[in-house]
Write a protein that holds these residues in place. Sequence first.
Motif, mmCIF file in Angstrom:
data_model
loop_
_atom_site.group_PDB
_atom_site.id
_atom_site.type_symbol
_atom_site.label_atom_id
_atom_site.label_comp_id
_atom_site.label_asym_id
_atom_site.label_seq_id
_atom_site.Cartn_x
_atom_site.Cartn_y
_atom_site.Cartn_z
ATOM 1 N N LYS A 233 -9.111 1.698 -1.058
ATOM 2 C CA LYS A 233 -8.978 3.094 -0.662
ATOM 3 C C LYS A 233 -7.833 3.740 -1.449
ATOM 4 C CE LYS A 233 -10.484 2.248 4.128
ATOM 5 N NZ LYS A 233 -10.100 2.351 5.558
ATOM 6 N N ARG A 234 -7.885 5.051 -1.557
ATOM 7 C CA ARG A 234 -6.796 5.780 -2.213
ATOM 8 C C ARG A 234 -5.509 5.627 -1.417
ATOM 9 N NH1 ARG A 234 -8.701 11.249 -5.319
ATOM 10 N NH2 ARG A 234 -10.739 10.500 -6.044
ATOM 11 N N LEU A 235 -4.384 5.771 -2.102
ATOM 12 C CA LEU A 235 -3.088 5.611 -1.466
ATOM 13 C C LEU A 235 -2.593 6.949 -0.934
ATOM 14 C CD1 LEU A 235 -1.334 3.317 -4.120
ATOM 15 C CD2 LEU A 235 -2.637 2.638 -2.088
ATOM 16 N N ALA A 236 -2.003 6.910 0.249
ATOM 17 C CA ALA A 236 -1.469 8.132 0.854
ATOM 18 C C ALA A 236 -0.365 8.735 -0.010
ATOM 19 C CB ALA A 236 -0.937 7.822 2.248
ATOM 20 N N GLN A 237 0.393 7.883 -0.687
ATOM 21 C CA GLN A 237 1.498 8.367 -1.509
ATOM 22 C C GLN A 237 1.023 8.969 -2.831
ATOM 23 O OE1 GLN A 237 4.543 8.445 -0.267
ATOM 24 N NE2 GLN A 237 3.768 7.489 1.591
ATOM 25 N N PRO A 239 -2.464 10.439 -3.476
ATOM 26 C CA PRO A 239 -3.841 10.744 -3.053
ATOM 27 C C PRO A 239 -4.762 11.235 -4.167
ATOM 28 C CG PRO A 239 -2.345 12.480 -2.342
ATOM 29 C CD PRO A 239 -1.486 11.367 -2.863
ATOM 30 N N GLU A 292 6.028 1.985 3.646
ATOM 31 C CA GLU A 292 5.122 3.128 3.516
ATOM 32 C C GLU A 292 5.360 3.862 2.198
ATOM 33 O OE1 GLU A 292 3.980 7.304 5.851
ATOM 34 O OE2 GLU A 292 5.489 5.944 6.686
ATOM 35 N N SER A 295 3.873 2.020 -0.643
ATOM 36 C CA SER A 295 2.439 1.718 -0.481
ATOM 37 C C SER A 295 2.188 0.232 -0.247
ATOM 38 C CB SER A 295 1.652 2.203 -1.712
ATOM 39 O OG SER A 295 1.747 3.598 -1.849
ATOM 40 N N THR A 297 1.607 -2.763 2.702
ATOM 41 C CA THR A 297 1.107 -2.913 4.068
ATOM 42 C C THR A 297 1.697 -4.157 4.711
ATOM 43 O OG1 THR A 297 -0.991 -1.892 3.434
ATOM 44 C CG2 THR A 297 -0.969 -3.167 5.482
#
Length: 329
Positions: A233-237, A239, A292, A295, A297
């Motif tokens: 999935k794409r990273l929130a940091q 996007p 976070e 990136s 987990t």
Amino acid sequence: MFMKQMSSIKRNAIKLFGVMLIAGVSTVAQAQSWPTKPIKLIIPFAAGGTTDILGRILAQQMTTVLGQNVIVENRGGAGGNIGAEAVARSPADGYTLLLASGSMLTVNPYMYKKMNVNYGTDFSPITTLASGPMIISVNPKLGVKNLNDLIALAKTRNLNFGSAGIGSQVHLAGENFITAAGINATHIPYKGEAAALTDLIAGQIDFCACNVPASTGFVRNGQIQALAVTSSKRLAQLPNIPTVSEASLPGFENVGWFALMAPSNTPKIIREKIYDAAVKAVKTEAMQKSLEINSLTPVLNTTKELEAQIASESTKWEKVIKARNLTAN
């Protein structure tokens, strides 16, 4: 005469038993009181890479949790083997720990024909602390706009890619990508991610599949161009950066991970205390924020789950190494 000899043997046996009993009691007492002095956390890669970034924030938070200083020491070289050997040869008392990359445990045994460390017998696994993807990045002057452009370019000329060293997670991510893309590229190993990224910025290498924490700052300030992330999935940091699967290679995923290890034969009570301290450290607000931002987990699996993870990924990487005919020495 015989009776005197038997009596002497019996006295010596009693003395020996007494010494062993005292030693055993002392060992148990030391384990129960752990930690009573500073703890050394060996980072088996150069400063500035993702293992180093993770290790330093972990050391800070474990220091707070344990009330004893956790001191980071970088011992890079040989894909992490040099630092690992230092830990393996240390007393099994919980005062010297290793922050290992997943590749050290699952790749090095197949890449290195000669090693002075055995990852299967020299360590007591504690837990996987965190996992995270890589970013396939290029120098902006390379003239490619996306991952398909990079693949197309690689089919017309010989490109090269950098890594944190032979057998590192960054190296294998690059190998995994070029295998999936059906291209060839020359591997240029460095002594750590920071050095590889420095040369990527300078245009000395064409691309790198470096870890997110080490790459993000350079991506944001435009010094390197991110083409895709290797997560599902794409990273929130980041996007706006597509996944490799989205951009060009459906189903592609490559995630690195980092595990806390102790020397083999470390007493169970100490291993349990290390695990508890690591869990509390990772769950602190400061470390959660750091993970976070980078990136990463949090994982925090059990020892048995970590052992299963090592076994499963070893099988996967053995196939890649054989297919690419990769060797380190």
